[in-house]
Design a protein around this motif. Structure first.
Motif, short mmCIF file in Angstrom:
data_model
loop_
_atom_site.label_atom_id
_atom_site.label_comp_id
_atom_site.label_asym_id
_atom_site.label_seq_id
_atom_site.Cartn_x
_atom_site.Cartn_y
_atom_site.Cartn_z
N THR A 239 0.81 -1.22 0.00
CA THR A 239 0.00 0.00 0.00
C THR A 239 0.84 1.28 0.00
O THR A 239 0.31 2.36 -0.12
N ILE A 240 2.15 1.15 0.15
CA ILE A 240 3.02 2.33 0.10
C ILE A 240 3.08 2.84 -1.33
O ILE A 240 3.30 2.08 -2.26
N THR A 241 2.85 4.11 -1.51
CA THR A 241 2.96 4.69 -2.85
C THR A 241 4.32 5.38 -2.94
O THR A 241 4.66 6.19 -2.08
N TRP A 242 5.04 4.99 -3.92
CA TRP A 242 6.35 5.59 -4.13
C TRP A 242 6.18 6.81 -5.01
O TRP A 242 5.64 6.72 -6.10
N SER A 243 6.60 7.94 -4.52
CA SER A 243 6.47 9.15 -5.33
C SER A 243 7.87 9.65 -5.69
O SER A 243 8.76 9.69 -4.85
N LYS A 244 8.01 10.01 -6.92
CA LYS A 244 9.27 10.57 -7.39
C LYS A 244 9.28 12.05 -7.03
O LYS A 244 8.26 12.71 -7.06
N PRO A 245 10.45 12.58 -6.71
CA PRO A 245 10.50 14.02 -6.47
C PRO A 245 10.15 14.77 -7.75
O PRO A 245 10.47 14.33 -8.85
N LYS A 246 9.47 15.90 -7.59
CA LYS A 246 9.10 16.70 -8.75
C LYS A 246 10.38 17.25 -9.39
O LYS A 246 11.27 17.72 -8.69
N PRO A 247 10.42 17.23 -10.72
CA PRO A 247 11.58 17.85 -11.36
C PRO A 247 11.55 19.35 -11.07
O PRO A 247 10.50 19.95 -10.92
N CYS A 248 12.71 19.91 -10.94
CA CYS A 248 12.85 21.36 -10.76
C CYS A 248 12.29 21.86 -9.43
O CYS A 248 11.91 23.02 -9.32
N SER A 249 12.21 21.00 -8.43
CA SER A 249 11.66 21.42 -7.14
C SER A 249 12.74 21.73 -6.10
O SER A 249 12.44 22.15 -5.01
N LYS A 250 13.98 21.54 -6.47
CA LYS A 250 15.08 21.80 -5.53
C LYS A 250 15.32 23.31 -5.39
O LYS A 250 14.92 24.09 -6.26
N PRO A 251 15.96 23.72 -4.32
CA PRO A 251 16.18 25.16 -4.09
C PRO A 251 16.86 25.89 -5.25
O PRO A 251 16.52 27.04 -5.53
N ASN A 252 17.80 25.24 -5.94
CA ASN A 252 18.46 25.90 -7.07
C ASN A 252 17.46 26.34 -8.13
O ASN A 252 17.62 27.38 -8.76
N HIS A 253 16.43 25.53 -8.35
CA HIS A 253 15.42 25.85 -9.35
C HIS A 253 14.51 27.01 -8.92
O HIS A 253 13.84 27.60 -9.75
N GLN A 254 14.49 27.31 -7.65
CA GLN A 254 13.62 28.36 -7.12
C GLN A 254 14.37 29.67 -6.86
O GLN A 254 13.79 30.65 -6.43
N ALA A 255 15.67 29.69 -7.14
CA ALA A 255 16.50 30.84 -6.79
C ALA A 255 16.11 32.14 -7.49
O ALA A 255 16.43 33.22 -7.02
N PHE A 256 15.41 32.06 -8.62
CA PHE A 256 15.03 33.25 -9.37
C PHE A 256 13.59 33.68 -9.08
O PHE A 256 13.07 34.61 -9.69
#
Length: 168
Positions: free
Chosen positions: A14-31
């Motif tokens: 019943t565990i759902t494995w979720s992949k991290p969203k692309p571009c969700s890391k802090p470097n992607h949010q710096a702008f």
């Protein structure tokens, strides 16, 4: 013992494995500080134009510039995880093309690359900086290398003030 093993297997199923969203890391949010609709003024306070910066998706920021004299231009901005750098590609209606790469700094983004002028078919080294100021404005500073002196000269310095009621 079978019940315990069955319970464990059922729990794992019943565990759902979720992949991290692309571009969700802090470097992607710096702008993100640049997102919004902005009135832009030059360093001496004169109106320069209107700039709208929008996040199209998690990975891409688009810029839509309209200068006071009507010149329009757009840029595509994104964090490239392979290069581990921010990238900007700018094209204006007069054929000017800017390609920049760089990184997030403590107070903003700094990039360098080239500017190409379609009218003269010449390319020069070019730099751009975006800095979030304490009063929530953004300072954008561009400089170009003078081919004769090899010194960096100011190409544009603008101060962005968010339009009232506009959010990114």
């Amino acid at each position: 013992m079978k019940l315990t093993l069955f319970s464990i297997l059922l729990g794992l199923a019943t565990i759902t494995w979720s992949k991290p969203k692309p571009c969700s890391k802090p470097n992607h949010q710096a702008f993100n500080f640049w997102l919004g609709t902005w009135d832009v003024r030059t360093a001496n306070g004169k109106e320069a134009g209107l700039n709208e910066i929008t996040r199209v998706n998690e990975c891409l920021i688009l810029e839509s510039w309209t200068g006071k004299k009507g010149l329009k231009g757009s840029s595509m901005n994104y964090y490239d995880p392979q290069l581990q750098q921010w990238v900007q590609h700018w094209v204006s209606a007069d054929g000017t093309i800017i390609h920049l790469k760089g990184e997030a700094k403590e107070q903003g983004i700094a990039m360098e690359g080239t500017i190409y002028y379609a009218k003269t078919k010449k390319t020069f080294p070019f730099r751009g900086e975006w800095q979030q100021l304490k009063d929530k404005r953004v300072r954008q500073y561009f400089s170009q290398q003078d081919p004769k002196t090899m010194k960096w000269v100011t190409w544009f310095e603008g101060f962005y003030k968010k339009r009232a009621g506009k959010t990114p």
